[in-house]
Design a protein around this motif. Structure first.
Motif, PDB file in Angstrom:
ATOM      1  N   UNK A  78       3.268   4.118  -1.372  1.00 38.51           N
ATOM      2  CA  UNK A  78       2.103   4.083  -0.436  1.00 38.51           C
ATOM      3  C   UNK A  78       0.688   4.155  -1.323  1.00 38.51           C
ATOM      4  N   UNK A  79       0.761   4.847  -2.141  1.00 37.67           N
ATOM      5  CA  UNK A  79      -0.396   5.387  -2.718  1.00 37.67           C
ATOM      6  C   UNK A  79      -0.646   4.396  -4.036  1.00 37.67           C
ATOM      7  N   UNK A 109       5.469  10.699  11.829  1.00 37.44           N
ATOM      8  CA  UNK A 109       5.498  11.917  12.466  1.00 37.44           C
ATOM      9  C   UNK A 109       6.536  12.481  13.197  1.00 37.44           C
TER      10      UNK A 109
ATOM     11  N   UNK B  56       6.749  21.977   6.014  1.00 33.90           N
ATOM     12  CA  UNK B  56       6.266  21.415   4.781  1.00 33.90           C
ATOM     13  C   UNK B  56       6.335  19.930   5.301  1.00 33.90           C
ATOM     14  N   UNK B  57       7.063  19.543   5.949  1.00 36.09           N
ATOM     15  CA  UNK B  57       7.092  17.999   6.260  1.00 36.09           C
ATOM     16  C   UNK B  57       5.740  17.640   7.017  1.00 36.09           C
ATOM     17  N   UNK B  58       5.468  18.732   7.794  1.00 34.02           N
ATOM     18  CA  UNK B  58       4.002  18.079   8.563  1.00 34.02           C
ATOM     19  C   UNK B  58       2.864  17.860   7.714  1.00 34.02           C
ATOM     20  N   UNK B  60       3.087  16.993   4.649  1.00 29.21           N
ATOM     21  CA  UNK B  60       3.485  15.911   3.876  1.00 29.21           C
ATOM     22  C   UNK B  60       2.963  14.638   4.660  1.00 29.21           C
ATOM     23  N   UNK B  61       3.499  14.522   5.988  1.00 29.37           N
ATOM     24  CA  UNK B  61       3.423  13.691   6.757  1.00 29.37           C
ATOM     25  C   UNK B  61       1.766  13.352   6.901  1.00 29.37           C
ATOM     26  N   UNK B  62       0.942  14.298   7.195  1.00 31.54           N
ATOM     27  CA  UNK B  62      -0.320  14.107   7.442  1.00 31.54           C
ATOM     28  C   UNK B  62      -1.014  13.688   6.241  1.00 31.54           C
ATOM     29  N   UNK B  63      -0.476  13.878   5.148  1.00 29.03           N
ATOM     30  CA  UNK B  63      -1.093  13.424   3.799  1.00 29.03           C
ATOM     31  C   UNK B  63      -0.681  11.824   3.888  1.00 29.03           C
ATOM     32  N   UNK B  64       0.473  11.469   4.115  1.00 35.37           N
ATOM     33  CA  UNK B  64       0.920  10.193   4.125  1.00 35.37           C
ATOM     34  C   UNK B  64       0.063   9.351   5.037  1.00 35.37           C
ATOM     35  N   UNK B  65      -0.100   9.899   6.547  1.00 36.01           N
ATOM     36  CA  UNK B  65      -0.969   9.244   7.468  1.00 36.01           C
ATOM     37  C   UNK B  65      -2.421   9.226   7.116  1.00 36.01           C
ATOM     38  N   UNK B  67      -3.448   8.680   4.034  1.00 38.06           N
ATOM     39  CA  UNK B  67      -3.681   7.613   3.215  1.00 38.06           C
ATOM     40  C   UNK B  67      -3.528   6.428   3.786  1.00 38.06           C
ATOM     41  N   UNK B  68      -2.606   6.209   4.777  1.00 39.62           N
ATOM     42  CA  UNK B  68      -2.398   5.087   5.548  1.00 39.62           C
ATOM     43  C   UNK B  68      -3.515   4.732   6.445  1.00 39.62           C
ATOM     44  N   UNK B 100       8.583  18.010  -2.531  1.00 40.95           N
ATOM     45  CA  UNK B 100       9.145  17.462  -1.359  1.00 40.95           C
ATOM     46  C   UNK B 100      10.756  17.947  -1.557  1.00 40.95           C
TER      47      UNK B 100
END
Lengths: 521, 380
Positions: A78-79, A109, B56-58, B60-65, B67-68, B100
């Motif tokens: 993505x990045x 999510x 940890x997944x939350x 990570x997911x917040x970081x991805x979101x 970015x998106x 991860x």
């Protein structure tokens, strides 16, 4: 400076390809095994049989080992659109960013939240809630794939957008055209059905190994019963959607199709090459000298491309030299028109810098679709914008041998999977599978073949798109960031080393978990 | 305010909210940094890792979101910052990859590199993650060295690149500005504070709870002092702002002015800071409830600071090389059409928050105990 930039482009391509290849080593198993595990847990909840609980937890454990590293490599991808492809990010970010954001909000999510319940909620939440969480994890993963594949499909066939001179970028004009384009829909179904097939082959292969060892016979047999039917159905669906992919490529990416078939001279009633050995590039210039040998099926390429045995399929030479009779512009002509469009941008820039508002307005009219001159310019010139960055027509031809052989590996393996899954299902049903040790070994060794076929599919899709980052709109050469090639080289090897180390750890853990079996569950 | 401007402000709010949630959720990183500090025995480290691993997944997911969503709403920032400050972003990505896999692999048999290696991976991510992200975010207030000319696209080769970085350090030069580094240190200290509060809440073990409370007392004092220094420096600093014609000019005390012009942001900041201070007081006495005030306060404080960076015609990414290249929410956003589509999509966010909250409560209903580690079943 330009030499360094070209090198940056090549290293950026290598870096993105490497990350994508590693990412795709883990994702298909996550997509398919998630659904299989959810089916197994459904059987547990419906029957109350502890056997299915143990079986579910065992396959879930393997799912977990595979899951994390797929998430990690996905983050990098993505990045990298920003770090390595900054021009791309600006030029089409208005369209391309949306699916990535929606993926995060809708799918990621869902997956990330419920995967914690799936792994750690066995004794903390009700049976029904746990099953729901497992299904939501699987659905989240596949929803995530939907949005990523919408984005990828848009790169193969950009739709639902228009160029805005003021912002110098393409902007979305129809969300439904982007999200539901036939290319996206077919790509999604082809990708997930093939991933389901891979996961089924993984379950069948691992179960076959248990049968060879005379261990976990009931779990292996029941897992094979479920996975072989599941895999067989989705392997057939993969074949169907693959056929649709070919027909779509004929319409939207004719050069990709011609390169996949090493079809140099187009014609009516074009044959499909089943197998063949290509001559070296320097010796290939026409259909007659392309192969050392080949086996054809007459007219089949025309049928698969246009559902018409007599249909005309253009070859590489037609697409480069043009064919006035068929209404195909030559590559030179497209490049000339593309340069004319770029020249207008340059004229606009010069006028802006000089404060020449009259010229700016004149150029603006050319990019205004509501005026007749704008409509004509956008149709006849700007439509070929990307070609303006191409130096030589030969650059428009992707790597023919890589495409030709990858396509045949994918299709050949896919046909074999259908046969294997049918035979395994039948023999398992008759309780005769355990005695066919050779077949069990075939099932075990089909696991790496499934990964090879899956990677080959992506090679066909992505190498076939070259030299375009976005089909006919932006070549990769103009999409990259302006960073020193040395820095991309450094991060390339850094990530290569890291991903390889983690892959080794992943495989080692996976093999050990399989060797341990379900006894701890 | 026209619709486009409204949506630009709305999307900057969402970006700020995601950034704020990310800072809160970096308690996971803070906990990883404290793995060996609080966990003196293998059992204690496993308890900490298992507690943090479920979250940890939350993060990570917040970081991805994050970015998106930035890509979708402000693509010019994505192409300028990520494509220019490459070294910093790559370093951030590198240390998140380490995280991860570390949870999943650390205690698995045959993990090749041994449990200690994966623990070190967690610590690297725990320290460098917040430090680097904080330093990078610092440039939203202090600026970065880049130029932007969209019509570069008419050029050839490297000259055709729209956003160009003018420093050969490609982002590493951010550490030369003490305010960036200070923000990075503040975010790291906040992550450590929140981690100690979270572990006090989630682990029912008196030894670990006392150790976490002691560490929180030390770290939180350092955090408060350094944060006050950073905040005062921000309020006294010049900021880039767009005038009515869209020309970017430097304005003395820009962020202080923003605070005065946007009183509801000022109130949010004050409430957030008070909540964090209250959480520290609660944590000081060993209260399990500290994390709720610390979390909510962090979210409100970071949200308001990021709003100060982007609202009120502020250039949220000032260019130190060419002031007119500075990015504002007006000149770097997606089109009206895309922002509108994405605004409809964003209506789903409360549903996401609701189910995340529900699952959080379901899994954290009972604090973790040492006994639970010996019950079998999946563990990090």
């Amino acid at each position: 400076m330009i030499t360094d930039y070209l090198s940056t482009v090549d290293w950026s391509r290598a870096q993105f390809a490497m990350t994508a290849i590693y990412h795709w080593l883990f994702v298909p198993l996550t997509l398919g095994l998630g659904v299989l595990v959810a089916l197994m847990e459904t059987l547990y909840v419906r029957t109350g049989d502890e056997f299915w609980r143990r079986t579910t937890k065992f396959w879930m454990r393997l799912f977990g080992v595979n899951f994390a590293i797929g998430v990690a490599t996905g983050l990098i991808l993505e990045f990298e659109f920003g770090t390595n492809w900054s021009n791309y990010s600006h030029f089409v970010g208005d369209i391309f960013g949306a699916p990535l954001a929606i993926e995060g909000i809708f799918a990621f999510f869902l997956e990330a939240t419920f995967v914690a319940v799936m792994f750690f909620g066995w004794n903390k939440v009700s049976r029904g809630f746990h099953l729901t969480a497992t299904w939501l994890t699987a659905i989240g993963a596949n929803l995530s794939a939907w949005w990523i594949l919408v984005a990828n499909a848009w790169m193969q066939h950009p739709v639902g957008c228009d160029f805005n001179l003021e912002t110098v970028r393409n902007e979305m004009t129809s969300f439904s055209e982007v999200a539901l384009s036939p290319v996206a829909v077919n790509k999604f179904f082809h990708t997930v059905t093939s991933s389901f097939t891979l996961a089924a082959l993984f379950v069948v292969g691992v179960s076959a190994w248990y049968l060879l060892r005379g261990r976990e016979k009931r779990m292996a047999s029941k897992s094979i019963a479920l996975a072989s039917v599941f895999g067989f159905v989705f392997a057939l669906a993969t074949a169907y959607t693959g056929d649709r992919s070919g027909a779509i490529a004929a319409q939207t990416q004719p050069m990709k199709l011609a390169a996949m078939e090493a079809l140099y001279d187009g014609g009516e009633g074009a044959p499909l090459t089943v197998v063949g050995v290509l001559r070296p590039e320097a010796e290939r210039s026409s259909n007659d000298d392309a192969f050392h040998f080949r086996i054809d099926i007459p007219k089949l390429l025309s049928v698969m491309s246009f559902r018409d045995a007599g249909a005309y399929v253009p070859g590489i030479n037609d697409l480069l030299a043009g064919n006035a009779e068929r209404g195909i512009l030559s590559a030179e002509e497209k490049m000339r028109r593309g340069r004319a469009a770029i020249d207008e941008l340059e004229r606009y820039r010069t006028a802006r810098n000089a404060g020449d508002t009259a010229t700016m307005e004149a150029v603006s009219r050319l990019f205004d679709r509501s005026t007749p001159e704008g409509e004509a310019f956008l149709r006849d010139y700007f439509a070929y914008f990307g070609y303006g960055y191409i130096d030589r027509p030969e650059q428009l031809v992707p790597n023919v041998p890589l495409l030709f052989y990858s396509f045949r590996v994918m299709v050949g393996a896919g046909c074999f999977f259908i046969l294997l899954l049918a035979v395994v299902w039948w023999l398992n049903r008759r309780d005769r599978l355990a005695s066919k040790r050779w077949l069990l070994w075939v099932a075990v060794w089909t696991i790496p073949l499934a990964y090879l076929a899956s990677q080959a599919g992506w090679i066909v899709a992505e190498v076939g798109r070259q030299p375009w980052a976005i089909q006919e709109m932006m070549p990769v050469g103009i999409a990259a960031s302006k960073i020193p090639s040395g820095s991309v080289t450094t991060t390339f090897f850094l990530f290569l080393a890291l991903f390889t180390a983690l892959l080794i750890a992943e495989l080692s853990i996976l093999f050990r978990q399989i060797a341990l079996g379900p006894k701890n569950d | 305010m026209d619709t486009l401007s409204l949506l630009q402000h709305y999307w900057w709010f969402l970006i700020a909210l995601l950034g704020a949630l990310l800072v809160f959720l970096m308690f996971v990183q803070g906990g990883q940094a404290l793995l060996y500090d609080l966990g003196r025995t293998e059992e204690e480290r496993n308890l900490i890792a298992h507690s943090l691993g479920r979250k940890w997944e939350l993060t990570f997911t917040t970081l991805v979101t994050f970015g998106g969503a930035f890509f979708a709403s402000f693509p010019l920032f994505y192409s300028t910052s990520f494509g220019g400050a490459t070294y910093v972003w790559m370093a951030i990505l590198f240390c998140f990859v380490l995280q991860a896999v570390a949870y999943e692999y650390r205690r698995k048999p045959a993990n090749v590199f041994g449990e200690k290696t994966f623990n070190i991976f967690l610590m690297i991510n725990g320290i460098l993650g917040p430090l680097l992200i904080g330093t990078a975010v610092g440039t939203l207030f202090t600026g970065a060295e880049f130029t932007v000319d969209r019509l570069n696209l008419a050029g050839e080769g490297g000259a055709a690149v729209i956003s160009q970085w003018t420093s050969p350090w490609h982002g590493l030069e951010a550490v030369a500005n003490w305010r960036n580094v200070l923000l990075g240190v503040c975010i790291t200290l906040l992550a450590l504070t929140l981690a100690a509060q979270y572990l006090m809440n989630d682990i029912a073990d008196e030894t670990l709870r006392q150790r976490a409370a002691r560490r929180m007392r030390q770290v939180s004092v350092a955090f408060v002092i350094l944060f006050v220094v950073w905040l005062v420096a921000l309020l006294l600093a010049d900021g880039a702002t767009a005038d009515a014609a869209g020309v970017i000019v430097l304005e003395p005390y820009k962020y202080l002015h923003n605070l005065l012009v946007l009183p509801y942001v000022a109130v949010t900041l004050i409430v957030g800071v008070v909540a964090v201070l209250w959480s520290i007081r609660l944590g000081w006495n060993g209260s399990r409830r500290a994390i709720w005030f610390g979390g909510a306060g962090s979210i409100l404080a970071v949200l308001s600071l990021l709003l100060l960076a982007g609202w009120n015609q502020t250039a949220y990414y000032p260019s130190l090389s060419d002031l007119q290249s500075s990015l504002t929410i007006a000149n770097s956003s997606s089109s009206l059409f895309t922002l509108r589509v994405m605004a409809w999509v964003s209506l789903f966010i409360p549903v996401v928050v609701a189910y995340v909250w529900y699952v959080w409560r379901a899994l954290n209903r009972r604090p973790l105990t040492r006994e639970e580690l010996h019950e079998g079943g999946p563990q990090y």
